[in-house]
Design a protein around this motif. Structure first.
Motif, mmCIF file in Angstrom:
data_model
loop_
_atom_site.group_PDB
_atom_site.id
_atom_site.type_symbol
_atom_site.label_atom_id
_atom_site.label_comp_id
_atom_site.label_asym_id
_atom_site.label_seq_id
_atom_site.Cartn_x
_atom_site.Cartn_y
_atom_site.Cartn_z
ATOM 1 N N SER A 131 -15.877 74.689 -8.913
ATOM 2 C CA SER A 131 -15.818 76.137 -8.645
ATOM 3 C C SER A 131 -14.587 76.733 -9.318
ATOM 4 N N PRO A 132 -14.704 77.140 -10.595
ATOM 5 C CA PRO A 132 -13.528 77.587 -11.347
ATOM 6 C C PRO A 132 -12.787 78.753 -10.693
ATOM 7 N N ARG A 133 -13.465 79.570 -9.897
ATOM 8 C CA ARG A 133 -12.820 80.729 -9.264
ATOM 9 C C ARG A 133 -11.683 80.293 -8.338
ATOM 10 N N TRP A 134 -11.729 79.022 -7.874
ATOM 11 C CA TRP A 134 -10.706 78.580 -6.943
ATOM 12 C C TRP A 134 -9.343 78.422 -7.588
ATOM 13 N N ARG A 135 -9.319 77.979 -8.839
ATOM 14 C CA ARG A 135 -8.053 77.609 -9.466
ATOM 15 C C ARG A 135 -7.029 78.737 -9.416
ATOM 16 N N GLN A 136 -7.478 79.991 -9.665
ATOM 17 C CA GLN A 136 -6.511 81.096 -9.702
ATOM 18 C C GLN A 136 -5.986 81.462 -8.317
ATOM 19 N N ARG A 137 -6.604 80.936 -7.263
ATOM 20 C CA ARG A 137 -6.141 81.234 -5.904
ATOM 21 C C ARG A 137 -5.156 80.183 -5.380
ATOM 22 N N LEU A 138 -4.886 79.158 -6.202
ATOM 23 C CA LEU A 138 -4.074 78.036 -5.752
ATOM 24 C C LEU A 138 -2.776 77.930 -6.547
ATOM 25 N N ASP A 139 -1.709 77.500 -5.871
ATOM 26 C CA ASP A 139 -0.435 77.263 -6.554
ATOM 27 C C ASP A 139 -0.396 75.868 -7.171
ATOM 28 N N ARG A 140 -0.955 74.886 -6.461
ATOM 29 C CA ARG A 140 -0.969 73.497 -6.941
ATOM 30 C C ARG A 140 -2.311 72.873 -6.571
ATOM 31 N N VAL A 141 -2.682 71.815 -7.297
ATOM 32 C CA VAL A 141 -3.892 71.055 -6.974
ATOM 33 C C VAL A 141 -3.510 69.581 -6.820
ATOM 34 N N LEU A 142 -3.842 69.018 -5.658
ATOM 35 C CA LEU A 142 -3.611 67.599 -5.373
ATOM 36 C C LEU A 142 -4.967 66.888 -5.397
ATOM 37 N N VAL A 143 -5.100 65.906 -6.267
ATOM 38 C CA VAL A 143 -6.338 65.127 -6.365
ATOM 39 C C VAL A 143 -6.097 63.734 -5.796
ATOM 40 N N VAL A 144 -6.946 63.352 -4.844
ATOM 41 C CA VAL A 144 -6.919 61.992 -4.305
ATOM 42 C C VAL A 144 -7.911 61.179 -5.141
ATOM 43 N N ASP A 145 -7.399 60.131 -5.764
ATOM 44 C CA ASP A 145 -8.179 59.384 -6.752
ATOM 45 C C ASP A 145 -8.318 57.922 -6.347
ATOM 46 N N CYS A 146 -9.439 57.315 -6.733
ATOM 47 C CA CYS A 146 -9.612 55.870 -6.606
ATOM 48 C C CYS A 146 -10.700 55.442 -7.583
ATOM 49 N N LEU A 147 -10.887 54.157 -7.730
ATOM 50 C CA LEU A 147 -11.908 53.649 -8.646
ATOM 51 C C LEU A 147 -13.304 53.919 -8.082
ATOM 52 N N PRO A 148 -14.288 54.194 -8.958
ATOM 53 C CA PRO A 148 -15.659 54.449 -8.486
ATOM 54 C C PRO A 148 -16.206 53.328 -7.596
ATOM 55 N N ALA A 149 -15.917 52.076 -7.925
ATOM 56 C CA ALA A 149 -16.401 50.952 -7.103
ATOM 57 C C ALA A 149 -15.842 51.029 -5.687
ATOM 58 N N THR A 150 -14.603 51.509 -5.571
ATOM 59 C CA THR A 150 -13.980 51.660 -4.252
ATOM 60 C C THR A 150 -14.668 52.781 -3.466
ATOM 61 N N GLN A 151 -14.985 53.882 -4.155
ATOM 62 C CA GLN A 151 -15.722 54.974 -3.500
ATOM 63 C C GLN A 151 -17.007 54.442 -2.870
ATOM 64 N N ILE A 152 -17.774 53.696 -3.664
ATOM 65 C CA ILE A 152 -19.068 53.192 -3.195
ATOM 66 C C ILE A 152 -18.875 52.270 -1.994
ATOM 67 N N ALA A 153 -17.933 51.334 -2.110
ATOM 68 C CA ALA A 153 -17.687 50.370 -1.022
ATOM 69 C C ALA A 153 -17.301 51.086 0.267
ATOM 70 N N ARG A 154 -16.447 52.097 0.177
ATOM 71 C CA ARG A 154 -16.012 52.819 1.384
ATOM 72 C C ARG A 154 -17.162 53.583 2.032
ATOM 73 N N VAL A 155 -17.981 54.245 1.216
ATOM 74 C CA VAL A 155 -19.069 55.058 1.779
ATOM 75 C C VAL A 155 -20.153 54.169 2.374
ATOM 76 N N VAL A 156 -20.438 53.033 1.738
ATOM 77 C CA VAL A 156 -21.410 52.074 2.291
ATOM 78 C C VAL A 156 -20.935 51.612 3.667
ATOM 79 N N LYS A 157 -19.630 51.349 3.778
ATOM 80 C CA LYS A 157 -19.061 50.836 5.025
ATOM 81 C C LYS A 157 -19.127 51.860 6.156
ATOM 82 N N ARG A 158 -18.937 53.141 5.821
ATOM 83 C CA ARG A 158 -18.804 54.156 6.883
ATOM 84 C C ARG A 158 -20.105 54.898 7.169
ATOM 85 N N SER A 159 -21.120 54.762 6.326
ATOM 86 C CA SER A 159 -22.336 55.563 6.518
ATOM 87 C C SER A 159 -23.586 54.706 6.339
#
Length: 201
Positions: A122-150
């Motif tokens: 949603s590009p409209r958001w960028r101009q409303r923010l002072d900073r952007v914090l991205v929480v990052d991890c490897l794609p394999a980790t994403q999959i493993a975590r979501v399989v575990k919790r859902s």
């Protein structure tokens, strides 16, 4: 003094929600776009009437909520359905975010965190923010975590990841990256504690 507006985002399973809780513990006011969106489609939610009218009663559960699984299938098979659903929900979410922002500002918040799964999309958001914090991890980790919790199967998780911005696009949009992979909650909390002074906390 004007509060710092911090955008927080990350792919499914990245640990974004955990980071939001940690930021709250340091005094940030977190506005959770996902929680607001879910509230609009809960029983009696503001979006239910329009969803029933446009998509039919078979998209509504017996208790009056959006049937999320039925809608997920519909949206993945029909791009127009996704656009139509967004046209119903996004304005309602936008109104609620504006109201919560004004409330936080008037209550003297130093840092307002906008927890936005679709910040990069949603590009409209960028101009409303002072900073952007991205929480990052490897794609394999994403999959493993979501399989575990859902109850989602791996192919469903890959579908969700495919509908989100790519990892590279998220990283390109970041002012600050928090790499949440191969570490425990204590180490993550320490990383957040090191970051918060730059957010006015």
């Amino acid at each position: 003094m004007e509060a710092l507006h911090l955008g927080l985002t990350g792919g499914i399973g990245s640990g974004k929600s955990t980071v939001a809780v940690l930021l709250t513990s340091h005094g940030a006011c977190v506005i959770d776009a996902d929680a607001i969106s879910r509230a609009t489609t809960a029983p009696g939610g503001a979006a239910i009437g329009a969803i029933r009218e446009i998509f039919g009663s078979d998209m509504i559960t017996n208790d009056g909520a959006l049937d999320r699984e039925a809608m997920r299938k519909r949206v993945f098979s029909d791009p127009n359905a996704k656009l139509c659903l967004e046209e119903i929900i996004h304005p309602l979410v936008g109104q609620a975010i504006t109201a919560q922002t004004q409330s936080a500002q008037s209550n003297g918040a130093k840092c307002i965190v906008f927890d936005l799964p679709l910040l990069v999309e949603s590009p409209r958001w960028r101009q409303r923010l002072d900073r952007v914090l991205v929480v990052d991890c490897l794609p394999a980790t994403q999959i493993a975590r979501v399989v575990k919790r859902s109850a989602l199967a791996e192919h469903q998780i890959l579908q969700i990841m495919g509908a989100q911005a790519t990892r590279n696009k998220r990283l390109a949009a970041a002012d600050v990256v928090l790499f949440n992979d191969g570490i425990d909650l204590g180490s993550l909390a320490m990383q957040v504690a090191e970051l918060v002074p730059q957010f006015g906390l």
